[in-house]
Design a protein around this motif. Structure first.
Motif, PDB file in Angstrom:
ATOM      1  N   ALA A  57      -5.504   5.756  -3.093  1.00  0.00           N
ATOM      2  CA  ALA A  57      -4.102   6.183  -3.098  1.00  0.00           C
ATOM      3  C   ALA A  57      -3.716   6.765  -1.744  1.00  0.00           C
ATOM      4  O   ALA A  57      -2.594   6.567  -1.258  1.00  0.00           O
ATOM      5  N   ARG A  64      -3.006   3.969   0.676  1.00  0.00           N
ATOM      6  CA  ARG A  64      -1.681   3.373   0.447  1.00  0.00           C
ATOM      7  C   ARG A  64      -0.585   4.283   0.998  1.00  0.00           C
ATOM      8  O   ARG A  64       0.404   3.810   1.576  1.00  0.00           O
ATOM      9  N   LEU A  65      -0.745   5.578   0.820  1.00  0.00           N
ATOM     10  CA  LEU A  65       0.248   6.523   1.327  1.00  0.00           C
ATOM     11  C   LEU A  65       0.316   6.470   2.850  1.00  0.00           C
ATOM     12  O   LEU A  65       1.407   6.461   3.434  1.00  0.00           O
ATOM     13  N   ALA A 116       2.218   3.536   3.820  1.00  0.00           N
ATOM     14  CA  ALA A 116       3.641   3.691   3.518  1.00  0.00           C
ATOM     15  C   ALA A 116       4.320   4.593   4.544  1.00  0.00           C
ATOM     16  O   ALA A 116       5.435   4.309   5.008  1.00  0.00           O
ATOM     17  N   CYS A 130      12.033   6.304  -8.896  1.00  0.00           N
ATOM     18  CA  CYS A 130      12.416   5.269  -7.934  1.00  0.00           C
ATOM     19  C   CYS A 130      13.788   4.672  -8.224  1.00  0.00           C
ATOM     20  O   CYS A 130      14.333   3.939  -7.386  1.00  0.00           O
ATOM     21  N   GLY A 150       4.830   4.501  -3.667  1.00  0.00           N
ATOM     22  CA  GLY A 150       4.920   3.235  -2.946  1.00  0.00           C
ATOM     23  C   GLY A 150       6.333   2.706  -2.848  1.00  0.00           C
ATOM     24  O   GLY A 150       6.538   1.514  -2.573  1.00  0.00           O
ATOM     25  N   ASP A 159      10.521   2.869  -1.413  1.00  0.00           N
ATOM     26  CA  ASP A 159      11.221   3.018  -0.136  1.00  0.00           C
ATOM     27  C   ASP A 159      11.931   4.374  -0.096  1.00  0.00           C
ATOM     28  O   ASP A 159      12.792   4.667  -0.926  1.00  0.00           O
TER      29      ASP A 159
END
Length: 396
Positions: free
Chosen positions: A244, A247-248, A251, A304, A327, A329
């Motif tokens: 995780a 992934r952060l 991002a 989100c 994840g 925008d």
């Protein structure tokens, strides 16, 4: 290839020239991060100074020169000179008398090499003359910088036994500067990982957050986990949470957000408010840091759906944390300012509603719809008020 120290800006600061004049050029050396980072061509903020003079003499000479000092670490020989172009920590040369892995009893020394020998890594033991900028390198620090190698001075296990925090400092410096791993350092950190249990939570938290603030600490944290180090200081960081974090980091970079250590700490924890509270308490985090950690743990996929509505409800910073961790925008919130509802209670009263609970209910109804519709302008707000008033009239 290393840079020439003469190319750096900071040695020419007027405040440092005044300090050199006050203490005497042969009595002081610039040391540590400023020298190291300049050789690498990195930006320098803080400048540290080592001196042959005792703290009382430093204070007296600075006073005579009109330089204010603060005894920031007088028990360990450190005073801070307050200069117009930035504070400078001035520390008398030292040697360790006794150490227990958490703190050291020191004595003042009169030998530059002896002072260098008590420092942690070779790349941090570079001393520059304030006028000539000639560098004294007692333990091969320049070669290690050139090789991008973080190496303990002397025996790695002995240096860690003196101060257990050096394990975490090693990983932080290796993540920042290292390319070539030092086998002796890696082995010692793994073997002595259990000694971190004796350190204060505040010291561990400071080092962990400093590591997480680096551009990409993921590989280093993976190595810490494999060596049993991460499990001692943050057992919640299982392989899934390290994934995780990766992934952060991607991002943040992809969306133009600066590395944020608290957000990254949240990635290393399961999304559980109870766990976040427990970790924040264990690491003695500040109230603000605890709040961010808990908020991040409360993230859900529904966050989100309307990022600006989320930001209006919990602040942009907390919303950005959640979106990046999910994840999603978050770029729309990067420079967005939360609007204030233009409608006030007096506007509702002016439409014939008696001041009291009914006014508050109507305001809440209008606000909810205004936020859901992405903060429309005055005309639509007036329509929303009219609709809320009509609905209230039907309910009476």
């Amino acid at each position: 290839m290393l840079r020439d120290l003469a190319e750096a800006e900071w040695p020419n600061r007027a405040g440092l020239a005044a300090l050199t004049a006050a203490l005497g050029a042969d009595n002081i050396r610039w040391v540590g991060g400023a020298v190291r980072d300049s050789l690498l061509g990195a930006e320098v903020h803080d400048v540290d100074c080592a001196t042959l003079l005792t703290p009382d003499v430093v204070i007296d000479r600075c006073r005579e020169a009109g330089i204010r000092t603060v005894p920031t670490g007088i028990d360990h020989g450190t005073v801070t000179a307050i200069l117009k172009d930035g504070p400078v920590e001035i520390t008398t040369l030292r040697r360790d008398v006794t150490t227990d892995g958490r703190r050291a009893t020191i004595a003042f020394a009169g030998d530059w090499r002896e002072d260098a020998a008590r420092r942690d890594f070779t790349i941090n033991a570079l001393y520059a003359h304030p006028q000539t900028l000639a560098i004294d390198d007692y333990f091969g620090g320049r070669d290690d910088l050139e090789a991008r190698r973080v190496r303990f001075i002397g025996d790695a296990r002995e240096r860690i036994a003196e101060d257990h925090l050096r394990i975490l400092r090693y990983y932080r410096f290796q993540a920042r500067f290292g390319a070539e791993l030092d086998a002796a350092a890696e082995e010692a950190c793994t073997a002595l990982a259990h000694t971190l249990k004796g350190l204060s939570r505040e010291r561990i938290a400071a080092e962990l957050l400093a590591l997480l603030a680096l551009p990409d600490p993921h590989a280093t944290l993976e190595r810490m986990r494999a060596g049993g180090v991460l499990g001692v200081i943050l057992p919640e960081a299982c392989p899934a949470q390290l994934a995780a974090l990766a992934r952060l980091i991607a991002a943040e970079a992809g969306q133009g957000f600066a590395p944020d250590p608290v957000r990254r700490l949240a990635a290393l924890l399961p999304p559980s408010p109870d766990v976040a509270e427990a970790v924040a308490a264990r690491l003695r985090l500040s109230k603000a840091q605890r709040g961010r950690l808990v908020s991040a743990a409360e993230r859900t996929a529904n966050d989100c759906e309307n990022p600006k509505a989320l930001a209006y409800r919990i602040t942009p910073q907390l919303a950005i944390d959640r979106l990046l961790l999910l994840g999603a925008d978050a770029q729309a919130l990067a420079e967005w300012t939360v609007p204030e509802l233009p409608l006030k209670g007096r506007h509702v009263v002016a439409r014939g509603i008696t001041a009291g609970p009914a006014v508050a209910r109507i305001l809440r109804t209008v606000e909810q719809r205004w936020v859901a519709e992405n903060f429309p302008g005055p005309d639509r707000l007036e329509e929303l008020l009219g609709e809320a008033l009509a609905q209230a009239a039907l309910q009476r």
